[in-house]
Design a protein around this motif. Sequence first.
Motif, mmCIF file in Angstrom:
data_model
loop_
_atom_site.group_PDB
_atom_site.id
_atom_site.type_symbol
_atom_site.label_atom_id
_atom_site.label_comp_id
_atom_site.label_asym_id
_atom_site.label_seq_id
_atom_site.Cartn_x
_atom_site.Cartn_y
_atom_site.Cartn_z
ATOM 1 N N TYR A 152 45.532 64.157 10.811
ATOM 2 C CA TYR A 152 45.817 64.829 12.076
ATOM 3 C C TYR A 152 45.854 66.332 11.842
ATOM 4 C CZ TYR A 152 50.731 65.443 10.618
ATOM 5 O OH TYR A 152 51.876 65.810 9.958
ATOM 6 N N SER A 153 45.467 67.087 12.870
ATOM 7 C CA SER A 153 45.375 68.535 12.743
ATOM 8 C C SER A 153 46.445 69.236 13.576
ATOM 9 C CB SER A 153 43.988 69.010 13.187
ATOM 10 O OG SER A 153 43.949 70.423 13.285
ATOM 11 N N ASP A 154 46.918 70.366 13.069
ATOM 12 C CA ASP A 154 47.930 71.129 13.789
ATOM 13 C C ASP A 154 47.339 71.927 14.940
ATOM 14 O OD1 ASP A 154 46.549 72.903 12.154
ATOM 15 O OD2 ASP A 154 48.294 74.185 11.817
ATOM 16 N N VAL A 155 45.995 71.954 15.067
ATOM 17 C CA VAL A 155 45.379 72.676 16.178
ATOM 18 C C VAL A 155 44.440 71.769 16.980
ATOM 19 C CG1 VAL A 155 45.552 74.927 15.040
ATOM 20 C CG2 VAL A 155 43.489 73.545 14.717
ATOM 21 N N ASP A 156 44.664 70.472 16.910
ATOM 22 C CA ASP A 156 43.836 69.532 17.674
ATOM 23 C C ASP A 156 43.997 69.811 19.163
ATOM 24 O OD1 ASP A 156 42.802 67.175 19.006
ATOM 25 O OD2 ASP A 156 42.873 66.177 17.057
ATOM 26 N N GLN A 157 42.881 70.070 19.838
ATOM 27 C CA GLN A 157 42.942 70.465 21.243
ATOM 28 C C GLN A 157 43.118 69.275 22.185
ATOM 29 O OE1 GLN A 157 40.359 70.845 19.167
ATOM 30 N NE2 GLN A 157 39.670 72.971 19.073
ATOM 31 N N LEU A 158 42.824 68.073 21.727
ATOM 32 C CA LEU A 158 42.858 66.899 22.601
ATOM 33 C C LEU A 158 44.073 66.012 22.396
ATOM 34 C CD1 LEU A 158 39.097 65.815 22.595
ATOM 35 C CD2 LEU A 158 40.302 67.366 24.144
ATOM 36 N N ILE A 159 44.713 66.110 21.248
ATOM 37 C CA ILE A 159 45.921 65.331 20.995
ATOM 38 C C ILE A 159 47.121 66.239 21.243
ATOM 39 C CG2 ILE A 159 47.123 63.808 19.422
ATOM 40 C CD1 ILE A 159 44.258 62.955 20.108
ATOM 41 N N VAL A 160 47.846 65.962 22.304
ATOM 42 C CA VAL A 160 48.958 66.816 22.736
ATOM 43 C C VAL A 160 50.214 65.968 22.901
ATOM 44 C CG1 VAL A 160 49.763 68.428 24.505
ATOM 45 C CG2 VAL A 160 47.310 68.306 23.968
ATOM 46 N N PRO A 161 51.295 66.309 22.148
ATOM 47 C CA PRO A 161 51.322 67.220 21.002
ATOM 48 C C PRO A 161 50.578 66.610 19.809
ATOM 49 C CG PRO A 161 53.517 66.366 21.480
ATOM 50 C CD PRO A 161 52.612 65.756 22.465
ATOM 51 N N ALA A 177 51.009 52.906 6.196
ATOM 52 C CA ALA A 177 50.313 54.067 6.753
ATOM 53 C C ALA A 177 50.689 55.341 6.021
ATOM 54 C CB ALA A 177 50.627 54.210 8.237
ATOM 55 N N HIS A 178 49.681 56.165 5.810
ATOM 56 C CA HIS A 178 49.866 57.480 5.202
ATOM 57 C C HIS A 178 49.276 58.511 6.146
ATOM 58 C CE1 HIS A 178 50.370 60.587 2.299
ATOM 59 N NE2 HIS A 178 49.083 60.714 1.997
ATOM 60 N N ASN A 179 50.108 59.435 6.624
ATOM 61 C CA ASN A 179 49.675 60.468 7.556
ATOM 62 C C ASN A 179 49.422 61.771 6.814
ATOM 63 O OD1 ASN A 179 50.050 58.940 10.130
ATOM 64 N ND2 ASN A 179 52.172 58.873 9.407
ATOM 65 N N ILE A 180 48.240 62.351 7.024
ATOM 66 C CA ILE A 180 47.855 63.564 6.303
ATOM 67 C C ILE A 180 47.584 64.679 7.302
ATOM 68 C CG2 ILE A 180 46.180 64.597 4.731
ATOM 69 C CD1 ILE A 180 45.641 61.825 3.608
ATOM 70 N N ARG A 181 48.350 65.743 7.201
ATOM 71 C CA ARG A 181 48.167 66.893 8.097
ATOM 72 C C ARG A 181 47.103 67.831 7.547
ATOM 73 N NH1 ARG A 181 52.546 71.143 10.685
ATOM 74 N NH2 ARG A 181 51.250 72.996 10.528
ATOM 75 N N ILE A 182 46.202 68.253 8.429
ATOM 76 C CA ILE A 182 45.164 69.220 8.096
ATOM 77 C C ILE A 182 45.394 70.458 8.953
ATOM 78 C CG2 ILE A 182 42.681 69.666 8.035
ATOM 79 C CD1 ILE A 182 43.550 67.539 6.082
ATOM 80 N N ASP A 183 45.456 71.623 8.330
ATOM 81 C CA ASP A 183 45.763 72.857 9.051
ATOM 82 C C ASP A 183 44.497 73.578 9.500
ATOM 83 O OD1 ASP A 183 48.492 72.475 8.742
ATOM 84 O OD2 ASP A 183 48.538 73.535 6.820
ATOM 85 N N GLY A 184 44.514 74.067 10.750
ATOM 86 C CA GLY A 184 43.478 74.948 11.243
ATOM 87 C C GLY A 184 42.127 74.315 11.491
#
Length: 281
Positions: free
Chosen positions: A222-231, A244-251
């Motif tokens: 998941y991305s911290d700037v995803d325009q379609l997933i809010v929040p 499950a393993h959740n991985i944050r991707i920045d920018g």
Amino acid sequence: MSTDGIWGALEGLKYGARSALSPRVLQGAAVELGWITTHLAMYPLGLVGGSAARAERLNLSGLTPAQRSLLVGDVQAAGTPILLAHGIIDNHTIFALMRRQLLRRGFTRIETFSYSPLTLDVRSTAERMADEVERLCEESGSEQIHIVGHSLGGLIARYYVQRLGGAERVHTCVTLGTPHQGTVAARLLPWPLVKQLRPDSDLMEELAEPAPDCPTRFVAFYSDVDQLIVPQRRARIRHADLIAHNIRIDGVGHLSLPFHGDVVHQITGMLSHLDQQDTVA
């Protein structure tokens, strides 16, 4: 639209407006624009070209050291089919870079699950995915596969695994920018399929139900700037019964996730190790 729906849509707009002008979002938008331009140039090829990429190997001739390493070190991993599921109004060209890197890594069978942009229901599309997986397993002789799903494709894959018995067939399910907990942005459109992506939809309630004895490994990028997933945090998997393993991707924007070098590198690496199990992060 009901009063609650109107207020929900306004909530989504306010949230988007507050974050849209942040430096990180603007930087992500610039990168996203570049990928969109590239993808639009490739998109027509997906309308006429085939979606399967097969490289059945009986020997090691012509292979790179990386391919030889996977085939010799873990022939089961190399032979496990991979099914790529694109998002709505998209096609298999979104996975062009990922497909190329997976083949370079030594994976021998990669195919794409496609569905119409006029799709109205996640459940019925997941049933089609189930049929496609059975065909793929029968043709390849493999009892299990991996699925990589972008956006809606990831949600279709999760529903298949969690609700239609797909856990027996899917070893690892990787999702990219998938609204696992729904998205407030879905309140802006009354389209039946988009309604299923709302946080309070019956589909989200169904996916929150218990899922005992589900051995499939889930990995959610998941991305911290995803325009379609809010929040944006709603692209994480939060379920007590799922591995499950959740991985944050920045920018990185929503459409850029399947093209992003670090994301692709992580996916090719984790699919090379079938015995590695992750826990919720």
